[in-house]
Design a protein around this motif. Structure first.
Motif, short mmCIF file in Angstrom:
data_model
loop_
_atom_site.label_atom_id
_atom_site.label_comp_id
_atom_site.label_asym_id
_atom_site.label_seq_id
_atom_site.Cartn_x
_atom_site.Cartn_y
_atom_site.Cartn_z
N ALA A 180 0.83 -1.21 0.00
CA ALA A 180 0.00 0.00 0.00
C ALA A 180 0.87 1.25 0.00
CB ALA A 180 -0.92 -0.01 1.21
N LEU A 181 1.94 1.26 0.79
CA LEU A 181 2.84 2.42 0.83
C LEU A 181 3.53 2.62 -0.52
CD1 LEU A 181 4.48 2.06 4.37
CD2 LEU A 181 2.47 3.39 3.70
N ASP A 182 3.84 1.51 -1.18
CA ASP A 182 4.50 1.62 -2.48
C ASP A 182 3.57 2.18 -3.56
OD1 ASP A 182 6.91 0.76 -1.52
OD2 ASP A 182 6.74 -1.29 -2.28
N THR A 183 2.26 2.11 -3.34
CA THR A 183 1.35 2.77 -4.29
C THR A 183 1.38 4.28 -4.08
OG1 THR A 183 -0.60 2.62 -2.84
CG2 THR A 183 -0.18 0.76 -4.32
N LEU A 184 1.65 4.71 -2.84
CA LEU A 184 1.75 6.14 -2.56
C LEU A 184 3.08 6.70 -3.04
CD1 LEU A 184 0.39 6.19 1.12
CD2 LEU A 184 -0.86 6.85 -0.95
N TRP A 185 4.14 5.95 -2.79
CA TRP A 185 5.50 6.40 -3.10
C TRP A 185 6.25 5.27 -3.78
CZ3 TRP A 185 4.63 6.06 2.52
CH2 TRP A 185 3.80 7.10 2.98
N PRO A 186 5.98 5.05 -5.07
CA PRO A 186 6.64 3.94 -5.79
C PRO A 186 8.16 4.07 -5.71
CG PRO A 186 4.84 4.84 -7.10
CD PRO A 186 5.03 5.77 -5.94
N VAL A 237 8.00 4.15 9.81
CA VAL A 237 8.19 4.70 8.47
C VAL A 237 8.90 6.05 8.61
CG1 VAL A 237 7.09 5.47 6.31
CG2 VAL A 237 6.09 3.58 7.64
N THR A 238 10.07 6.19 7.98
CA THR A 238 10.82 7.43 8.06
C THR A 238 11.05 8.01 6.66
OG1 THR A 238 13.01 6.39 7.96
CG2 THR A 238 12.01 6.69 10.15
N HIS A 239 11.29 9.31 6.64
CA HIS A 239 11.60 9.97 5.38
C HIS A 239 13.07 9.78 5.02
CE1 HIS A 239 11.34 12.71 2.07
NE2 HIS A 239 12.07 13.65 2.65
N HIS A 240 13.94 9.92 5.97
CA HIS A 240 15.36 9.79 5.70
C HIS A 240 15.81 8.33 5.78
CE1 HIS A 240 16.06 14.25 6.93
NE2 HIS A 240 15.76 14.12 5.65
N PRO A 241 16.68 7.92 4.89
CA PRO A 241 17.20 6.55 4.94
C PRO A 241 18.09 6.33 6.16
CG PRO A 241 17.55 7.55 2.77
CD PRO A 241 17.15 8.66 3.71
N LEU A 242 18.15 5.07 6.59
CA LEU A 242 19.11 4.71 7.63
C LEU A 242 20.50 4.56 7.01
CD1 LEU A 242 19.73 3.89 10.56
CD2 LEU A 242 19.19 1.53 9.92
N HIS A 247 11.84 8.38 0.65
CA HIS A 247 12.66 9.59 0.62
C HIS A 247 12.36 10.41 -0.64
CE1 HIS A 247 16.94 11.50 0.94
NE2 HIS A 247 16.06 12.20 1.61
N THR A 248 13.22 10.34 -1.66
CA THR A 248 12.97 11.16 -2.84
C THR A 248 11.75 10.69 -3.62
OG1 THR A 248 14.61 9.85 -4.08
CG2 THR A 248 15.36 11.93 -3.10
N ASN A 249 11.33 9.45 -3.42
CA ASN A 249 10.07 9.03 -4.04
C ASN A 249 8.88 9.72 -3.38
OD1 ASN A 249 10.93 7.43 -1.83
ND2 ASN A 249 9.58 5.76 -2.38
N ALA A 250 9.02 10.10 -2.09
CA ALA A 250 7.97 10.90 -1.43
C ALA A 250 8.11 12.37 -1.80
CB ALA A 250 8.04 10.72 0.08
N ASP A 251 9.34 12.83 -2.06
CA ASP A 251 9.53 14.21 -2.52
C ASP A 251 8.80 14.46 -3.83
OD1 ASP A 251 11.22 14.98 -0.41
OD2 ASP A 251 13.02 14.33 -1.47
#
Length: 285
Positions: free
Chosen positions: A10-16, A63-68, A100-104
């Motif tokens: 589901a998250l990957d449909t929002l931010w592939p 779920v975080t925006h920045h990568p580990l 990250h940049t897929n959410a940007d």
């Protein structure tokens, strides 16, 4: 309750993940695909304070925006900062997923959330995604104000509506100049100056502005610059993302409990203001 694999789908449909920049590291860092998910925590940074918060909350997905790990590593030893994060997550059955940049570049994405926090009307992407025929995805956003403000008033609005940080809002330009149009970009934005100038806006609000790019941008045009803390410009996305997952959970009958961390993970903790107002009269001898 849904499995981790279902929530990630589901998250990957929002931010592939395929829409992330080539240098980025997005997706699931750890977690068992068949694990049941009941509680989700959104945050900007996958740092120890956030992981401890997830443990205390009883979350089983962070779920975080920045990568580990933005760059490769050869160890997740527990005596390293990031290794300790991985160990804590796994020991407590907490999955970690990064957008990250897929959410940007998403619609809506990080810069939409930033514009919303500032009560700006989004007109179009600043850097459109050429793969989007509707022209809605892309980096940054070009926005209009509900009514004209001075640069000083816009900075005050940003300081009041974004999460409080030690930095606050720095301004370059005439504080009394009138602003009707604004470009915004969550996170580091000083690689976008050519696009900002091409957009013809009155001001640019972003984060991590460096001396030379900012100086050159001011030399090119009367563009006003508003420089906020990196974390503060991206935190509004957490609320947007949580609302999106909430909607999916309701629609699918999952009953997830979705939370947004309010822990401030901006690395700067204090600010000492200069004793005099900056001017062009010269530095002290």
């Amino acid at each position: 309750m849904p499995r981790l694999s279902e929530v990630i789908a589901a998250l990957d449909t929002l931010w592939p993940p395929e829409r992330a920049e080539g240098w980025d590291a997005v997706g699931t860092v750890c977690g068992e695909p068949d694990q049941e998910i009941t509680r989700v925590l959104f945050a900007v940074d996958p740092v120890r304070e956030i992981v401890d918060e997830a443990v205390k909350l009883g979350a089983n997905l962070l779920v975080t925006h920045h990568p580990l790990y933005l760059r490769g590593t050869t160890t997740v030893a527990a005596d390293t900062f990031k290794g300790r994060v991985v160990h804590t997550l796994i020991k407590n059955d907490i999955a970690l997923h990064v957008a990250h940049t897929n959410a940007d570049r998403a619609d809506p994405g990080v810069s939409d959330a930033l514009a919303g926090a500032l009560d700006l009307r989004v007109v179009r992407p600043l850097v459109p995604d050429p793969t989007d025929p509707e022209g809605r995805r892309g980096l940054g956003r070009v926005c209009e104000l509900d009514h004209p403000l001075t640069v000083r008033e816009l900075a005050a609005r940003a300081a009041a509506r974004l999460p409080a940080t030690a930095q606050g809002i720095r301004v370059a330009g005439d504080p009394e100049a009138v602003v009707r149009t604004v470009a915004v970009s969550g996170g580091s934005g000083d690689t976008l100056f050519d696009d900002v100038r091409a957009a013809g806006v009155d001001a640019f609000l972003t984060a991590d502005l460096r001396h030379h790019p900012a100086s050159e941008a001011r030399a090119h045009s009367p563009l006003a610059l508003l420089d906020a803390a990196h974390w503060a410009t991206e935190w509004p996305w957490c609320e947007l993302a949580a609302a999106q997952l909430d909607e999916i959970s309701d629609r699918k009958g999952w009953g997830l409990r979705v939370h947004v961390s309010k822990t401030v993970t901006d690395p700067w903790t204090a600010h000492a203001a200069s004793t005099e107002t900056p001017n062009a009269m010269g530095a002290p001898n």
